[in-house]
Write an enzyme that holds these catalytic residues in place. Sequence first.
Site, PDB file in Angstrom:
ATOM      1  CG  ASN A 194      57.266  -8.124  -0.511  1.00  0.00           C
ATOM      2  OD1 ASN A 194      56.893  -8.689  -1.581  1.00  0.00           O
ATOM      3  ND2 ASN A 194      57.370  -8.668   0.628  1.00  0.00           N
ATOM      4  CB  SER A 209      61.755 -11.840   1.814  1.00  0.00           C
ATOM      5  OG  SER A 209      61.040 -12.826   1.229  1.00  0.00           O
ATOM      6  CD  GLU A 210      55.941 -12.400   0.617  1.00  0.00           C
ATOM      7  OE1 GLU A 210      55.336 -13.020  -0.225  1.00  0.00           O
ATOM      8  OE2 GLU A 210      56.887 -11.791   0.521  1.00  0.00           O
ATOM      9  CG  ASN A 211      61.320 -15.871   3.468  1.00  0.00           C
ATOM     10  OD1 ASN A 211      61.331 -14.713   3.193  1.00  0.00           O
ATOM     11  ND2 ASN A 211      62.361 -16.487   3.485  1.00  0.00           N
TER      12      ASN A 211
END
Length: 228
Positions: free
Chosen positions: A33, A56-58
């Site tokens: 990440n 990616s955290e989205n």
Amino acid sequence: MLKNQRIDNKEVKMRVNIAKRVALELKRGMVVNLGVGIPTLIQDFLPINHGVYLQSENGVLGMGATPAREDVDMDLISASKHPITLEEGASIFSSADSFAMIRGGHIDIAVLGALQVSETGEIANWAIPGADILGVGGAMDLIANTKTIIVATLHLSKEHRPKIVKRLTYPTSGIRQASKIVTEKAVFKIEDDKLYLQEIAPESSLEDIRYSTEATFEVSRDVKVMSL
């Protein structure tokens, strides 16, 4: 105007050098990440067919390099709102699933920017006392659950104050520690709550690093020139 441009170019070079050095830490098969700021540059310095899975955290797994200006599609961005491409086989999914990956301990490395990092590796990267809150984002989840944390940051703040400090004076992002700090001047590792200088950048020196680092650190026996 020209003077300011030179300053800007110097900072860009420092950020690029940090990104290049961190890229060397990422190995085939890792799920990684990349946080806000300098970490968003890293994907552009990975070799072809690198085999690193950028998350990616989205809701993306398999982020690729930054697209050419004419190919930018702002519907295809990282959590940092940085335009991205997708590697072959990439997946797009909900942010809830993405955070399940993070909280489930499936991220091998998180590369995070920092406002401060202590000599024991504790990170502050979401708020400055007395200033508007920058935003937590996914940092606290990443720090709590990622297997390995690397800090990628400029050595000094905009006010020319050391970012590597003895103890945090900004709000902590979590009690778990970074294992490595990469700046434009040096590479440090954190081991058993101690800070060790491993690499010195070609344009820096031990004297410069001591002067610009508040934290206490030991010089590794095999300290070497920073790889780029």
